[in-house]
Design a protein around this motif. Structure first.
Motif, PDB file in Angstrom:
ATOM      1  N   ALA A  84       0.851  -1.191   0.000  1.00 16.13           N
ATOM      2  CA  ALA A  84       0.000   0.000   0.000  1.00 16.13           C
ATOM      3  C   ALA A  84       0.882   1.234   0.000  1.00 16.13           C
ATOM      4  O   ALA A  84       1.903   1.265   0.700  1.00 16.13           O
ATOM      5  CB  ALA A  84      -0.911   0.015   1.229  1.00 16.13           C
ATOM      6  N   GLY A  86       3.104   2.222  -1.855  1.00 16.92           N
ATOM      7  CA  GLY A  86       4.517   1.941  -2.124  1.00 16.92           C
ATOM      8  C   GLY A  86       5.202   1.144  -1.036  1.00 16.92           C
ATOM      9  O   GLY A  86       6.357   0.763  -1.179  1.00 16.92           O
ATOM     10  N   LEU A  87       4.504   0.882   0.068  1.00 18.73           N
ATOM     11  CA  LEU A  87       5.113   0.142   1.183  1.00 18.73           C
ATOM     12  C   LEU A  87       4.771  -1.337   1.083  1.00 18.73           C
ATOM     13  O   LEU A  87       3.720  -1.709   0.555  1.00 18.73           O
ATOM     14  CB  LEU A  87       4.586   0.682   2.520  1.00 18.73           C
ATOM     15  CG  LEU A  87       4.887   2.151   2.814  1.00 18.73           C
ATOM     16  CD1 LEU A  87       3.989   2.651   3.943  1.00 18.73           C
ATOM     17  CD2 LEU A  87       6.345   2.343   3.185  1.00 18.73           C
ATOM     18  N   TYR A  88       5.669  -2.182   1.591  1.00 23.49           N
ATOM     19  CA  TYR A  88       5.350  -3.590   1.774  1.00 23.49           C
ATOM     20  C   TYR A  88       4.603  -3.694   3.093  1.00 23.49           C
ATOM     21  O   TYR A  88       5.031  -3.111   4.094  1.00 23.49           O
ATOM     22  CB  TYR A  88       6.637  -4.431   1.859  1.00 23.49           C
ATOM     23  CG  TYR A  88       7.429  -4.465   0.566  1.00 23.49           C
ATOM     24  CD1 TYR A  88       7.176  -5.438  -0.396  1.00 23.49           C
ATOM     25  CD2 TYR A  88       8.411  -3.504   0.311  1.00 23.49           C
ATOM     26  CE1 TYR A  88       7.897  -5.468  -1.586  1.00 23.49           C
ATOM     27  CE2 TYR A  88       9.137  -3.533  -0.878  1.00 23.49           C
ATOM     28  CZ  TYR A  88       8.871  -4.512  -1.818  1.00 23.49           C
ATOM     29  OH  TYR A  88       9.584  -4.532  -2.998  1.00 23.49           O
ATOM     30  N   LEU A  89       3.481  -4.418   3.109  1.00 22.79           N
ATOM     31  CA  LEU A  89       2.734  -4.558   4.359  1.00 22.79           C
ATOM     32  C   LEU A  89       2.995  -5.929   4.977  1.00 22.79           C
ATOM     33  O   LEU A  89       2.963  -6.946   4.287  1.00 22.79           O
ATOM     34  CB  LEU A  89       1.235  -4.369   4.120  1.00 22.79           C
ATOM     35  CG  LEU A  89       0.810  -2.983   3.632  1.00 22.79           C
ATOM     36  CD1 LEU A  89      -0.712  -2.890   3.597  1.00 22.79           C
ATOM     37  CD2 LEU A  89       1.379  -1.879   4.519  1.00 22.79           C
ATOM     38  N   VAL A  90       3.285  -5.914   6.268  1.00 22.09           N
ATOM     39  CA  VAL A  90       3.572  -7.164   6.981  1.00 22.09           C
ATOM     40  C   VAL A  90       2.757  -7.176   8.278  1.00 22.09           C
ATOM     41  O   VAL A  90       2.285  -6.127   8.726  1.00 22.09           O
ATOM     42  CB  VAL A  90       5.078  -7.284   7.325  1.00 22.09           C
ATOM     43  CG1 VAL A  90       5.918  -7.281   6.060  1.00 22.09           C
ATOM     44  CG2 VAL A  90       5.520  -6.167   8.260  1.00 22.09           C
ATOM     45  N   PRO A  91       2.597  -8.374   8.883  1.00 19.72           N
ATOM     46  CA  PRO A  91       1.878  -8.408  10.166  1.00 19.72           C
ATOM     47  C   PRO A  91       2.530  -7.445  11.167  1.00 19.72           C
ATOM     48  O   PRO A  91       3.741  -7.259  11.148  1.00 19.72           O
ATOM     49  CB  PRO A  91       2.059  -9.858  10.624  1.00 19.72           C
ATOM     50  CG  PRO A  91       2.288 -10.624   9.371  1.00 19.72           C
ATOM     51  CD  PRO A  91       3.002  -9.699   8.437  1.00 19.72           C
ATOM     52  N   LYS A  92       1.708  -6.850  11.996  1.00 20.27           N
ATOM     53  CA  LYS A  92       2.180  -5.794  12.888  1.00 20.27           C
ATOM     54  C   LYS A  92       3.338  -6.239  13.781  1.00 20.27           C
ATOM     55  O   LYS A  92       3.293  -7.274  14.411  1.00 20.27           O
ATOM     56  CB  LYS A  92       1.024  -5.325  13.773  1.00 20.27           C
ATOM     57  CG  LYS A  92       1.351  -4.044  14.503  1.00 20.27           C
ATOM     58  CD  LYS A  92       0.150  -3.116  14.486  1.00 20.27           C
ATOM     59  CE  LYS A  92       0.581  -1.690  14.709  1.00 20.27           C
ATOM     60  NZ  LYS A  92      -0.328  -0.733  14.143  1.00 20.27           N
TER      61      LYS A  92
ATOM     62  N   PRO B  33       8.780   5.758  -1.090  1.00 24.58           N
ATOM     63  CA  PRO B  33       9.100   4.476  -0.465  1.00 24.58           C
ATOM     64  C   PRO B  33       9.459   3.392  -1.483  1.00 24.58           C
ATOM     65  O   PRO B  33       8.804   3.269  -2.520  1.00 24.58           O
ATOM     66  CB  PRO B  33       7.803   4.097   0.261  1.00 24.58           C
ATOM     67  CG  PRO B  33       7.078   5.371   0.460  1.00 24.58           C
ATOM     68  CD  PRO B  33       7.512   6.309  -0.618  1.00 24.58           C
ATOM     69  N   ASN B  34      10.505   2.648  -1.172  1.00 25.98           N
ATOM     70  CA  ASN B  34      10.922   1.465  -1.931  1.00 25.98           C
ATOM     71  C   ASN B  34      11.330   1.720  -3.377  1.00 25.98           C
ATOM     72  O   ASN B  34      11.465   0.782  -4.152  1.00 25.98           O
ATOM     73  CB  ASN B  34       9.833   0.377  -1.871  1.00 25.98           C
ATOM     74  CG  ASN B  34       9.698  -0.173  -0.457  1.00 25.98           C
ATOM     75  OD1 ASN B  34      10.687  -0.586   0.140  1.00 25.98           O
ATOM     76  ND2 ASN B  34       8.505  -0.121   0.091  1.00 25.98           N
ATOM     77  N   GLY B 138      -3.870  -2.465  11.239  1.00 27.94           N
ATOM     78  CA  GLY B 138      -3.310  -3.618  11.933  1.00 27.94           C
ATOM     79  C   GLY B 138      -2.069  -4.190  11.277  1.00 27.94           C
ATOM     80  O   GLY B 138      -1.486  -5.131  11.778  1.00 27.94           O
ATOM     81  N   LEU B 139      -1.670  -3.621  10.133  1.00 26.40           N
ATOM     82  CA  LEU B 139      -0.448  -4.102   9.489  1.00 26.40           C
ATOM     83  C   LEU B 139       0.652  -3.052   9.633  1.00 26.40           C
ATOM     84  O   LEU B 139       0.383  -1.899   9.953  1.00 26.40           O
ATOM     85  CB  LEU B 139      -0.712  -4.372   8.003  1.00 26.40           C
ATOM     86  CG  LEU B 139      -1.728  -5.488   7.708  1.00 26.40           C
ATOM     87  CD1 LEU B 139      -2.067  -5.509   6.227  1.00 26.40           C
ATOM     88  CD2 LEU B 139      -1.182  -6.835   8.156  1.00 26.40           C
ATOM     89  N   THR B 140       1.903  -3.471   9.399  1.00 27.93           N
ATOM     90  CA  THR B 140       3.025  -2.543   9.451  1.00 27.93           C
ATOM     91  C   THR B 140       3.533  -2.314   8.034  1.00 27.93           C
ATOM     92  O   THR B 140       3.691  -3.271   7.268  1.00 27.93           O
ATOM     93  CB  THR B 140       4.144  -3.132  10.330  1.00 27.93           C
ATOM     94  OG1 THR B 140       3.693  -3.185  11.677  1.00 27.93           O
ATOM     95  CG2 THR B 140       5.402  -2.260  10.290  1.00 27.93           C
ATOM     96  N   GLY B 141       3.775  -1.048   7.686  1.00 30.28           N
ATOM     97  CA  GLY B 141       4.309  -0.718   6.365  1.00 30.28           C
ATOM     98  C   GLY B 141       5.825  -0.701   6.406  1.00 30.28           C
ATOM     99  O   GLY B 141       6.426  -0.215   7.364  1.00 30.28           O
ATOM    100  N   ILE B 142       6.451  -1.276   5.384  1.00 26.47           N
ATOM    101  CA  ILE B 142       7.914  -1.358   5.363  1.00 26.47           C
ATOM    102  C   ILE B 142       8.466  -0.599   4.150  1.00 26.47           C
ATOM    103  O   ILE B 142       8.066  -0.842   3.008  1.00 26.47           O
ATOM    104  CB  ILE B 142       8.391  -2.831   5.282  1.00 26.47           C
ATOM    105  CG1 ILE B 142       7.817  -3.658   6.436  1.00 26.47           C
ATOM    106  CG2 ILE B 142       9.918  -2.896   5.264  1.00 26.47           C
ATOM    107  CD1 ILE B 142       8.347  -3.324   7.806  1.00 26.47           C
TER     108      ILE B 142
END
Lengths: 95, 476
Positions: A84, A86-92, B33-34, B138-142
């Motif tokens: 989302a 441009g970010l990769y989303l991973v479990p919190k 980002p990225n 609930g998710l983390t953005g990387i």
């Protein structure tokens, strides 16, 4: 040196591996055998032998400090489960 | 009980390269980002890291500047831990054989005394990406743009005994890496940050107490406050009958406290091993000598030279050598003004730095160039303007009204040295101030100052003060 079940569980956790309950004792035995081999190696007199960091007798090649990569975000993100903005989303993960 | 504080710092300086340490991706700050994360940075299968020569050169430069040993055979190792900001599952760092070994740095304490802080080592490593915890249900953005950015981690000995000493050491390293042009020193953008290892022990005890590591301190003010908070916390725990746990703590500047980062506790077992993707790095003597030839004059040597060659006081020289840019600005002013070092030092440290500070500007954005300031100083020296009028001229230059000559002409600020004109003003002032004149003659010496003031005012500051004094005394 022989490994206990708890050692195997700890190593598995550090490596984020899931180990089936029934396999733990076999892993403990196999890993202990490897330790046995290491103990054999340690018994060898290595005075004056330089520790080896790499099996090749070569030195690291350096690259020139140049930007050679272009933006391939869309390409890479095709294989990401979730993205989302441009970010990769991973479990919190939170501290 | 009397407590002694023991502090060691791990400073992370982001190296000012164009590309990453092991890949050809860019490291420009603030990119989308990225968009600067390539296959190597993402840790995709089958990629091979190749070391950036410039990162090696910069690390060696730091080592030479601090008199540290240079590790002529150096090894990269994998530091294993799982966190999504480092998708490989390990950080490439150095463990047994770092590129820079033991050395030391002199720091100056507030009372003017010198203290030597040992440098344990400095090693090359890659930075991790950034995690964004908000806004994703609930998710983390990387964002992996920062993953693979070259860092030099500079580890000190536990030699510092107060938060102030720690700040002095950090400032010294901060100035040094910028002098060496190996790091931009931008703390807000995270290019220069530090972790502090803090412990306390009863005064006189030899063994160290258990330490806590405070993470990611990115301002001089925070590091001082965080250490002071942590010291008080540890003393409270011990005096309350408790024991200190070795752990990682995070400083929260809003609440002004440090708190435990529990999730990191288990991660201490990093299982370092040599990275099979990277061969040993061998640095030849010729490489070291080539780097040595590029070393600039370092702050301490420059400060000493400024004191000797320009006759500056210690504190002035310290301010002027605080950055290479400022030192070079000052030297340009001295040269262009025909060697007026003392005036130059004065104007740079008071007026120029004051104005920069007031307007929150960097030296590079100063509307008054070194050449402009030098011309103005020349006009003070040749008596075209007085020091007082010069302040007006400086303010006008700052406001973009042109160079000193233009402003002096436009505003009619040229100092008057015409004796007849000055005498005329003196006569007028004396005629209008009979009481003060009588007081002066009755022995009130300080009335002279009053009269000079009145005369300068009547001349709109343009009369030459020395001349006014002389002529006034004659007339009285």
């Amino acid at each position: 040196m022989s490994l206990e079940r708890s050692d195997v569980e700890r190593i598995a956790h550090l490596a984020r591996l899931e180990v089936a309950e029934k396999d733990i004792s076999e892993y403990a035995r196999n890993l202990s055998n490897i330790f046995g081999l290491v103990a054999q190696l340690e018994a060898v007199d290595t005075d004056g032998v330089k520790p080896m960091a790499h099996p090749f007798d070569a030195v690291q090649r350096l690259r020139a400090d140049e930007v050679t990569e272009s933006n391939q975000r869309d390409h890479f993100q095709q294989i990401a489960p979730k993205v989302a903005d441009g970010l990769y989303l991973v479990p919190k993960v939170l501290d | 009980m009397q407590w002694e504080v023991v502090i060691g710092l791990e400073i992370h300086a982001q190296l000012a390269t164009q590309s990453k340490i092991f890949s050809g991706a860019a490291i420009a700050y603030g990119a989308e980002p990225n968009t600067q994360a390539c296959a190597v940075d993402l840790g995709l299968p089958g990629v091979l890291p190749v070391l950036n020569a410039e990162a090696v050169r910069m690390a060696v430069k730091f080592g030479l500047a601090t008199g540290c040993e240079i590790g002529q055979r150096s090894i990269f190792a994998r530091k294993n831990y799982f966190y999504p900001d480092l998708p490989k599952g390990y950080q490439i760092s150095q463990h047994d054989l770092p590129i820079v070994g033991r050395g030391a740095l002199e720091i100056e304490l507030e009372d003017g005394s010198i203290k030597i802080v040992g440098i344990t080592r400095a090693h090359l490593e890659e930075d991790a990406g950034k995690s964004l915890h908000e806004d994703f249900a609930g998710l983390t953005g990387i964002d992996l743009n920062r993953a693979g950015t070259p860092l030099l981690e500079i580890v000190s000995e536990p030699d510092m005994r107060s938060a102030k000493e720690a700040v002095a050491y950090m400032r010294k390293i901060h100035a040094l890496v910028q002098y060496l042009e190996i790091c931009d020193g931008n703390m807000q953008e995270g290019s220069f940050r530090c972790d502090a290892n803090v412990s306390v022990r009863p005064k006189g005890q030899h063994a160290f107490g258990t330490r806590a590591e405070i993470k990611n301190l990115n301002s001089f003010r925070y590091i001082e406050r965080a250490i002071n908070f942590e010291v008080e916390r540890q003393i409270d725990v011990i005096e309350g009958g408790g024991t200190i746990v070795q752990e990682t703590r995070l400083y929260d500047p809003d609440k002004h406290e440090t708190r435990s980062m529990r999730s990191k506790e288990e991660a201490f077992d990093y299982r370092y091993f040599p990275d099979p993707d990277l061969l040993p790095v061998v640095i030849e003597d010729s490489f070291i000598e080539a780097v040595r030839a590029t070393l600039p004059e370092l702050p301490a040597a420059k400060k000493q030279r400024f004191e000797q060659d320009y006759g500056l006081k210690g504190d002035e020289a310290a301010i002027l050598t605080g950055s290479r840019e400022l030192a070079s600005y000052f030297e340009t002013v001295v040269q262009a003004s025909g060697g007026e070092a003392k005036l130059a030092a004065n104007w740079v440290t008071s007026e120029l730095l004051g104005a920069l500070n007031r307007d929150g500007k960097e030296l590079g954005d100063s509307p008054v160039s070194a050449e402009m300031l030098a011309l103005m100083i020349k006009r003070i020296v040749d008596n075209t303007i007085s020091g007082k009028i010069a302040k007006q001229v400086f303010a006008a230059m700052w406001a973009g009204e042109g160079d000193a000559d233009t402003i002096i002409a436009a505003k009619g600020l040229k100092q008057v040295t015409d004796t007849g004109f000055i005498e005329k003003i003196i006569d007028e002032v004396l005629a209008n101030s009979p009481t003060q004149v009588a007081d002066y003659k009755a022995g009130k010496e300080k009335m002279l100052g009053y009269l000079v003031g009145q005369i300068m005012k009547a001349s709109q500051g343009k009369a030459n003060p020395a001349q006014v004094n002389q002529l006034l005394k004659q007339k009285l």
